[in-house]
Motif scaffolding. Sequence first.
Motif, PDB file in Angstrom:
ATOM      1  N   VAL A 196      27.204   4.554 -47.062  1.00  0.00           N
ATOM      2  CA  VAL A 196      27.337   3.542 -46.012  1.00  0.00           C
ATOM      3  C   VAL A 196      27.668   4.254 -44.699  1.00  0.00           C
ATOM      4  O   VAL A 196      28.464   5.208 -44.670  1.00  0.00           O
ATOM      5  CB  VAL A 196      28.450   2.529 -46.361  1.00  0.00           C
ATOM      6  N   TYR A 197      27.056   3.782 -43.615  1.00  0.00           N
ATOM      7  CA  TYR A 197      27.259   4.362 -42.295  1.00  0.00           C
ATOM      8  C   TYR A 197      27.868   3.316 -41.360  1.00  0.00           C
ATOM      9  O   TYR A 197      27.413   2.177 -41.308  1.00  0.00           O
ATOM     10  CB  TYR A 197      25.936   4.892 -41.737  1.00  0.00           C
ATOM     11  N   HIS A 198      28.908   3.736 -40.647  1.00  0.00           N
ATOM     12  CA  HIS A 198      29.614   2.843 -39.734  1.00  0.00           C
ATOM     13  C   HIS A 198      29.510   3.376 -38.306  1.00  0.00           C
ATOM     14  O   HIS A 198      29.670   4.590 -38.089  1.00  0.00           O
ATOM     15  CB  HIS A 198      31.109   2.772 -40.065  1.00  0.00           C
ATOM     16  N   CYS A 199      29.300   2.489 -37.346  1.00  0.00           N
ATOM     17  CA  CYS A 199      29.466   2.897 -35.947  1.00  0.00           C
ATOM     18  C   CYS A 199      30.820   2.402 -35.459  1.00  0.00           C
ATOM     19  O   CYS A 199      31.401   1.467 -36.017  1.00  0.00           O
ATOM     20  CB  CYS A 199      28.325   2.415 -35.055  1.00  0.00           C
ATOM     21  N   HIS A 200      31.343   3.048 -34.417  1.00  0.00           N
ATOM     22  CA  HIS A 200      32.725   2.822 -33.990  1.00  0.00           C
ATOM     23  C   HIS A 200      32.831   3.028 -32.493  1.00  0.00           C
ATOM     24  O   HIS A 200      32.449   4.082 -31.983  1.00  0.00           O
ATOM     25  CB  HIS A 200      33.617   3.827 -34.744  1.00  0.00           C
ATOM     26  N   HIS A 201      33.323   2.027 -31.799  1.00  0.00           N
ATOM     27  CA  HIS A 201      33.643   2.137 -30.379  1.00  0.00           C
ATOM     28  C   HIS A 201      35.104   2.538 -30.277  1.00  0.00           C
ATOM     29  O   HIS A 201      35.992   1.800 -30.732  1.00  0.00           O
ATOM     30  CB  HIS A 201      33.388   0.814 -29.677  1.00  0.00           C
ATOM     31  N   TYR A 202      35.379   3.710 -29.704  1.00  0.00           N
ATOM     32  CA  TYR A 202      36.737   4.230 -29.648  1.00  0.00           C
ATOM     33  C   TYR A 202      37.143   4.506 -28.205  1.00  0.00           C
ATOM     34  O   TYR A 202      36.364   4.336 -27.274  1.00  0.00           O
ATOM     35  CB  TYR A 202      36.837   5.515 -30.483  1.00  0.00           C
ATOM     36  N   GLY A 203      38.422   4.899 -28.056  1.00  0.00           N
ATOM     37  CA  GLY A 203      38.898   5.302 -26.733  1.00  0.00           C
ATOM     38  C   GLY A 203      39.193   4.158 -25.790  1.00  0.00           C
ATOM     39  O   GLY A 203      39.217   4.331 -24.572  1.00  0.00           O
TER      40      GLY A 203
ATOM     41  N   ARG B 260      31.873   2.286 -22.556  1.00  0.00           N
ATOM     42  CA  ARG B 260      32.317   3.221 -21.502  1.00  0.00           C
ATOM     43  C   ARG B 260      32.242   4.670 -21.966  1.00  0.00           C
ATOM     44  O   ARG B 260      32.662   4.999 -23.078  1.00  0.00           O
ATOM     45  CB  ARG B 260      33.755   2.875 -21.119  1.00  0.00           C
ATOM     46  N   SER B 261      31.672   5.497 -21.111  1.00  0.00           N
ATOM     47  CA  SER B 261      31.612   6.945 -21.359  1.00  0.00           C
ATOM     48  C   SER B 261      30.978   7.283 -22.706  1.00  0.00           C
ATOM     49  O   SER B 261      31.237   8.340 -23.276  1.00  0.00           O
ATOM     50  CB  SER B 261      33.012   7.576 -21.286  1.00  0.00           C
ATOM     51  N   ASN B 262      30.140   6.363 -23.191  1.00  0.00           N
ATOM     52  CA  ASN B 262      29.492   6.606 -24.486  1.00  0.00           C
ATOM     53  C   ASN B 262      30.489   6.953 -25.581  1.00  0.00           C
ATOM     54  O   ASN B 262      30.225   7.815 -26.430  1.00  0.00           O
ATOM     55  CB  ASN B 262      28.444   7.713 -24.369  1.00  0.00           C
ATOM     56  N   TYR B 263      31.628   6.265 -25.594  1.00  0.00           N
ATOM     57  CA  TYR B 263      32.626   6.494 -26.643  1.00  0.00           C
ATOM     58  C   TYR B 263      32.188   5.762 -27.915  1.00  0.00           C
ATOM     59  O   TYR B 263      32.770   4.753 -28.318  1.00  0.00           O
ATOM     60  CB  TYR B 263      33.997   6.011 -26.190  1.00  0.00           C
ATOM     61  N   LEU B 264      31.136   6.307 -28.532  1.00  0.00           N
ATOM     62  CA  LEU B 264      30.548   5.695 -29.717  1.00  0.00           C
ATOM     63  C   LEU B 264      30.430   6.781 -30.784  1.00  0.00           C
ATOM     64  O   LEU B 264      29.901   7.869 -30.517  1.00  0.00           O
ATOM     65  CB  LEU B 264      29.174   5.107 -29.371  1.00  0.00           C
ATOM     66  N   ALA B 265      30.970   6.496 -31.964  1.00  0.00           N
ATOM     67  CA  ALA B 265      30.955   7.461 -33.062  1.00  0.00           C
ATOM     68  C   ALA B 265      30.248   6.857 -34.271  1.00  0.00           C
ATOM     69  O   ALA B 265      30.136   5.635 -34.399  1.00  0.00           O
ATOM     70  CB  ALA B 265      32.390   7.848 -33.446  1.00  0.00           C
ATOM     71  N   TRP B 266      29.779   7.738 -35.137  1.00  0.00           N
ATOM     72  CA  TRP B 266      29.171   7.352 -36.413  1.00  0.00           C
ATOM     73  C   TRP B 266      29.900   8.067 -37.543  1.00  0.00           C
ATOM     74  O   TRP B 266      30.244   9.246 -37.431  1.00  0.00           O
ATOM     75  CB  TRP B 266      27.694   7.754 -36.445  1.00  0.00           C
ATOM     76  N   TYR B 267      30.099   7.326 -38.638  1.00  0.00           N
ATOM     77  CA  TYR B 267      30.741   7.868 -39.822  1.00  0.00           C
ATOM     78  C   TYR B 267      29.861   7.623 -41.047  1.00  0.00           C
ATOM     79  O   TYR B 267      29.140   6.627 -41.108  1.00  0.00           O
ATOM     80  CB  TYR B 267      32.086   7.191 -40.095  1.00  0.00           C
ATOM     81  N   GLN B 268      30.018   8.484 -42.030  1.00  0.00           N
ATOM     82  CA  GLN B 268      29.428   8.294 -43.350  1.00  0.00           C
ATOM     83  C   GLN B 268      30.571   8.023 -44.324  1.00  0.00           C
ATOM     84  O   GLN B 268      31.612   8.678 -44.267  1.00  0.00           O
ATOM     85  CB  GLN B 268      28.702   9.575 -43.785  1.00  0.00           C
ATOM     86  N   GLN B 269      30.384   7.052 -45.204  1.00  0.00           N
ATOM     87  CA  GLN B 269      31.411   6.776 -46.198  1.00  0.00           C
ATOM     88  C   GLN B 269      30.786   6.608 -47.572  1.00  0.00           C
ATOM     89  O   GLN B 269      29.840   5.823 -47.743  1.00  0.00           O
ATOM     90  CB  GLN B 269      32.221   5.524 -45.839  1.00  0.00           C
ATOM     91  N   LYS B 270      31.312   7.341 -48.539  1.00  0.00           N
ATOM     92  CA  LYS B 270      30.886   7.217 -49.929  1.00  0.00           C
ATOM     93  C   LYS B 270      31.961   6.485 -50.709  1.00  0.00           C
ATOM     94  O   LYS B 270      33.139   6.476 -50.289  1.00  0.00           O
ATOM     95  CB  LYS B 270      30.604   8.601 -50.507  1.00  0.00           C
ATOM     96  N   PRO B 271      31.599   5.866 -51.834  1.00  0.00           N
ATOM     97  CA  PRO B 271      32.576   5.078 -52.603  1.00  0.00           C
ATOM     98  C   PRO B 271      33.830   5.867 -52.941  1.00  0.00           C
ATOM     99  O   PRO B 271      33.754   7.008 -53.400  1.00  0.00           O
ATOM    100  CB  PRO B 271      31.787   4.703 -53.859  1.00  0.00           C
ATOM    101  N   GLY B 272      34.988   5.245 -52.675  1.00  0.00           N
ATOM    102  CA  GLY B 272      36.254   5.863 -53.015  1.00  0.00           C
ATOM    103  C   GLY B 272      36.697   6.970 -52.076  1.00  0.00           C
ATOM    104  O   GLY B 272      37.706   7.632 -52.344  1.00  0.00           O
ATOM    105  N   GLN B 273      35.951   7.184 -50.989  1.00  0.00           N
ATOM    106  CA  GLN B 273      36.293   8.235 -50.047  1.00  0.00           C
ATOM    107  C   GLN B 273      36.592   7.672 -48.671  1.00  0.00           C
ATOM    108  O   GLN B 273      36.148   6.580 -48.316  1.00  0.00           O
ATOM    109  CB  GLN B 273      35.150   9.239 -49.937  1.00  0.00           C
ATOM    110  N   ALA B 274      37.342   8.456 -47.886  1.00  0.00           N
ATOM    111  CA  ALA B 274      37.575   8.103 -46.492  1.00  0.00           C
ATOM    112  C   ALA B 274      36.290   8.337 -45.688  1.00  0.00           C
ATOM    113  O   ALA B 274      35.434   9.152 -46.078  1.00  0.00           O
ATOM    114  CB  ALA B 274      38.703   8.954 -45.919  1.00  0.00           C
TER     115      ALA B 274
END
Lengths: 108, 114
Positions: free
Chosen positions: A86-93, A30-44
């Motif tokens: 590492v890259y994560h996608c996320h459905h939010y909202g 819905r409403s393109n509530y899609l996000a992408w994140y980058q994560q490196k070891p030991g980091q948020a």
Amino acid sequence: EIVLTQSPDTLSLSPGERATLSCRASQSVRSNYLAWYQQKPGQAPRLLIYGASRRATGIPDRFSGSGSGTDFTLTISRLEPEDFAVYHCHHYGSSSETFGQGTKVEIK
Amino acid sequence: QVQLVQSGVEVKKPGASVKVSCRASGYTFSSHGITWVRQAPGQGLEWMGWISVYNGNTNYAQKFQDRVTLTTDTSTSTVYMELRRLRSDDTAVYYCARDSLDPWGQGTLVTVSS
């Protein structure tokens, strides 16, 4: 809940190459509530893209997001050494948010 | 700057409870919700729930519905995540995030071990 499936699990590329990461949803987002994140070891995780295609503050323009409905893509136009992560996608909202399983971009 | 700072490492025994805090600064606390996400060692991200700081409304993942409680303390701009009846597979890094997106806290490692 919407299930997000990322592909591939691992992407082996060299610096300077183009990376294309996929995130497929089990039903329309819905409403393109899609996000992408980058994560490196030991980091948020670090927000890169929200609303499917909007770059977060301070994110270089080599990162771009596209897609709608059930198919979304994160593109890194030219990989820099610091982009291997590492890259994560996320459905939010929604009342039940979900994440993809992640794609690791590693140095070939 | 906008920042979320979480409490420190926790080591708990199976069956115990843990309460992790997330203190916000740099923005109007009541204008944004806070989401909690966890990441088990070597695994992906898992959404646990969300709380509206404005009115205290909550939304929990079904998996955690009967074991997790999110609360807020507006006097200290802090959100708390309590997880009860801990099991070994609750060992993970727990993150808070503003409005599910940005920024994220630095993470809190919770280890459950006898």
